[in-house]
Design an enzyme around this catalytic site. Sequence first.
Site, PDB file in Angstrom:
ATOM      1  N   GLY A 173      43.552 -46.784 -58.826  1.00  0.00           N
ATOM      2  CA  GLY A 173      43.948 -47.203 -60.163  1.00  0.00           C
ATOM      3  C   GLY A 173      42.853 -46.951 -61.175  1.00  0.00           C
ATOM      4  N   GLY A 174      42.739 -47.893 -62.128  1.00  0.00           N
ATOM      5  CA  GLY A 174      41.753 -47.746 -63.189  1.00  0.00           C
ATOM      6  C   GLY A 174      40.331 -47.676 -62.689  1.00  0.00           C
ATOM      7  N   GLY A 405      33.868 -10.158 -71.487  1.00  0.00           N
ATOM      8  CA  GLY A 405      33.664 -11.544 -71.894  1.00  0.00           C
ATOM      9  C   GLY A 405      32.925 -12.354 -70.856  1.00  0.00           C
ATOM     10  CB  ALA A 406      32.892 -12.280 -67.156  1.00  0.00           C
TER      11      ALA A 406
END
Length: 515
Positions: A173-174, A405-406
């Site tokens: 959970g949280g 771009g790499a």
Amino acid sequence: MDELWQNSIERLNARRESAKAAGGAERIAKQHSSGKLTARERMEALFDDGTFVELNDQTMSRASDFGMDKKKRIGDGVVTGYGYIHGRVAFASSQDFTVGGGSLGEAQAQRICRAMDKAMEMKAPFISINDSGGARIEEGIDSLTGYADIFYRNTIASGVIPQISVIMGPCAGGACYSPAITDYIFMTDYSQMFITGPAVVKSVTGEVISSADLGGAAVHGSTSGVAHFVYPDDLSCLNGVRELLGYLPQSNLDSTLEVPGVAVDNSAALADIVPADSKKAYDVRDVINSIVDMGSFFEVQPLFARNIVVGFARLDGETIGIIANQSLYMAGSLEINASDKAARFIRFCDSFNIPLLTLVDVPAFLPGSQQEHNGIIRHGAKLLYSYSEATVPKISVIMRKAYGGAYIAMNSKGIGADVVYAWPVAEIAVMGASGAVNIIGKKAIEAAEDPVAKRQELLDDYNEKFMNPYIAAEHGYVDEVILPEETRSKIATAFKMLKTKDKILPYKKHGNIPL
């Protein structure tokens, strides 16, 4: 000694024994039978021998609804305190599963928060050992507020002191969000993390899945990337935490430990490790181990996004962070997970003033509809952003491929690299020769009497002119073309020169990193 003193001492000793007894002998035996240490045993294993000091050991819950007044335990299901790791102070909390399943209520949260506050005041690391069934339902909103108080402190401490979460049981959970905010998550093989458990998943979606398959250590170590380190048991896991802290400073105002080690230069073997043929794969960890102090490389997230390798090492006894393309997986291309993994590691190192070494051998960002639809643009942008934002010393070595771009994203000169080296076999270009010739030579090939021969002619010409490091060096994007056997000495000399680097970014509240 008079009777009043005697009674007071006996009362204190009784309360201390009650706190140490935790959930009782039967529950402690059950914890041990599961292969797990108790909360206090974990603290003793974490810190240097005999240095652990408990804080707020008399804390108790003030809740009384739902029979809680009869279930109270001194300590409220958590052990907090400080001690020394490698001779340096650190603070920690350790949830006690033998007391109410380690559930978090108001008093437990306050106790954890006080330890966190002390860590911030002392500018020392904070380690949170999680072994809990979650929020204490009987305390309602006070329990939820306790989590909020912890999350807030995790966020404020981020980038100020190292924060490490250790999952040694359930974390559901949280409760999962505190570890997620911290810098590193360690898990044992028998631990689990999930926002909603198998029962809820089944009731909502109809999917039947076990706790291990939903949120076990193997899943989070290799698939989700939530866990940075996975160990088989408590002791090995806590030793891993100790090892990691050996590479880190106490805070963003401190320096890392200088640890004299075996500084053997194995750079001469690099030409044998890395094939000149850029289509052949090799293990980049062999390259790393040939450059850094012997036995010092400590890999982070080794099972997740294996196409990129990140981790800490020592160079002449000092900590550096390393990011390296791994040609054994996806040819070392960048994709969503690799971008996230590297970007977060870079930002951590920059937060704590750890210099960065980038080893480049990257063909591209991985193409395909799956990558595009899942947001490679925003994920890849994190890598660019992180390198550009980092002000620590940054050195790159282009070993083989550095395309498009790499190439830019892997700490190129344009996004702030301080020093860029390249080996003589390096290929720095917009794309590989074959793809480039297919585009720029398309008309010439189609018009040729012998298209195959013409294409080969253009390919040979492109390889000769562009598939080398010298144009980049001529234009100042590579500082020096070096022999592989010179790698360690060049890097060490450059880091020594950059030790007094002082770069200040323009004032801003904070940047807006792509998410």
